[in-house]
Design a protein around this motif. Structure first.
Motif, short mmCIF file in Angstrom:
data_model
loop_
_atom_site.label_atom_id
_atom_site.label_comp_id
_atom_site.label_asym_id
_atom_site.label_seq_id
_atom_site.Cartn_x
_atom_site.Cartn_y
_atom_site.Cartn_z
N TYR A 7 -10.12 -3.34 8.43
CA TYR A 7 -10.33 -1.98 8.92
C TYR A 7 -11.63 -1.81 9.71
CZ TYR A 7 -6.78 -1.43 5.34
OH TYR A 7 -5.65 -1.59 4.57
N PHE A 35 -9.20 2.65 -0.77
CA PHE A 35 -8.65 3.29 0.43
C PHE A 35 -7.14 3.14 0.50
CE2 PHE A 35 -7.33 2.23 4.85
CZ PHE A 35 -7.36 3.50 5.40
N GLU A 36 -6.65 1.93 0.30
CA GLU A 36 -5.21 1.68 0.41
C GLU A 36 -4.42 2.42 -0.67
OE1 GLU A 36 -5.78 -2.80 2.34
OE2 GLU A 36 -5.24 -2.56 0.23
N ARG A 39 -5.10 6.62 0.32
CA ARG A 39 -5.07 7.24 1.64
C ARG A 39 -3.87 8.17 1.79
NH1 ARG A 39 -4.06 1.64 5.03
NH2 ARG A 39 -2.27 0.89 3.82
N THR A 40 -4.03 9.15 2.66
CA THR A 40 -2.98 10.13 2.94
C THR A 40 -1.97 9.58 3.92
OG1 THR A 40 -4.64 11.87 2.63
CG2 THR A 40 -2.55 12.49 3.67
N GLU A 42 -0.88 6.06 6.53
CA GLU A 42 -1.06 4.68 6.93
C GLU A 42 -0.77 4.61 8.42
OE1 GLU A 42 0.39 0.12 5.79
OE2 GLU A 42 1.07 1.83 4.60
N GLN A 53 -10.18 5.74 13.39
CA GLN A 53 -10.56 5.38 12.02
C GLN A 53 -11.33 4.05 11.99
OE1 GLN A 53 -8.05 6.31 8.35
NE2 GLN A 53 -7.45 4.22 8.81
N LYS A 57 -15.23 3.65 10.73
CA LYS A 57 -15.56 2.72 9.65
C LYS A 57 -16.54 1.65 10.12
CE LYS A 57 -11.23 3.10 6.94
NZ LYS A 57 -11.75 3.21 5.56
N ALA A 140 -14.42 5.84 -0.24
CA ALA A 140 -13.43 5.58 0.80
C ALA A 140 -13.42 6.69 1.86
CB ALA A 140 -12.05 5.43 0.19
N GLU A 142 -11.07 8.20 5.37
CA GLU A 142 -9.87 8.14 6.21
C GLU A 142 -9.90 9.24 7.25
OE1 GLU A 142 -6.07 9.01 4.51
OE2 GLU A 142 -6.80 10.66 3.27
#
Length: 232
Positions: A7, A35-36, A39-40, A42, A53, A57, A140, A142
């Protein structure tokens, strides 16, 4: 050579070996799992959301971990400024003098006795230690929406972690602490960031730290605070 992190860019073996790091090369395996799992969305690789993103990051990685501004690749070190909630913009030297990223991102005009986190009392090392203790699984990030693309990128974001460790005398609760906000990234002609503006309520995050019981140095409970008495 591809980045070792899925990421973030500029974490190849060559980058890791040839970069001046503040605390040694960063490893994001634990926070990437957070995060994985939480997350809301993908985002598809190559989508505008995924690109923004990845930029943010990578930018945060460089701001927190790189010790030599001349080695920043996402930002133009000679032009870059960052502003939090409309406050006076800071350049990279001023970010360092303020005590690093946590102290910059958690600036406030509240009186010191009403501050949950006091940036003026922290250094780069102590602020890092505080949040690494509280968020043992990391913090995290996103991107939720992108409103405009480069050269002026506007987006909505979410930041979250779990209070698995104590925070300044407050026992861990295991609860999720999170906040939402928006940001604007302005890119220069070479597509490097020259200006960043973040907008969010720091108290939305910090108030969750006060839910834990107050404990003494021996780990004994002294007082319970079930809710935040103020917002910072």
């Amino acid at each position: 050579m591809a980045s070792s992190d899925p990421y973030r860019d500029y974490l190849t073996e060559e980058d890791i070996n040839n970069t001046q790091w503040n605390f040694g090369p960063p490893n994001y395996d634990v926070v990437n799992k957070l995060f994985e799992d939480g997350r809301t969305y993908e985002w598809a690789v190559g989508s505008v959301e995924e690109k923004v993103q990845r930029l943010v990051k990578t930018f945060e990685m460089e701001l927190v971990h790189k010790g030599n501004p001349d080695q920043f690749k996402t930002v133009d070190p000679n032009k870059f400024t960052i502003s939090i909630n409309g406050r006076t913009p800071l350049n990279l030297l001023e970010v360092k003098e303020t005590g690093g990223s946590y102290n910059v991102f958690l600036q406030t005009s509240l009186p010191v006795d009403l501050q949950i986190f006091v940036p003026s009392a922290e250094t780069t090392e102590t602020s890092k230690a505080v949040f690494e203790t509280t968020f043992a699984r990391g913090f995290a990030f996103e991107v939720l929406e992108v409103y405009s693309g480069p050269p002026k990128i506007a987006y909505k974001f979410r930041h979250w972690g779990y209070m698995d460790g104590p925070y300044k005398g407050h026992a861990p609760t295991g609860e999720k602490c999170e906040f939402y906000g928006s940001a604007i990234f302005e890119l220069g002609e070479d597509e490097r960031v020259v200006n960043v503006q973040f907008f969010y309520d720091r108290g939305e995050l910090l108030s969750g730290f006060l839910k834990g019981k107050l404990i003494d140095e021996q780990g004994n409970s002294t007082l319970s605070t079930s809710a935040c008495p103020f917002m910072s």
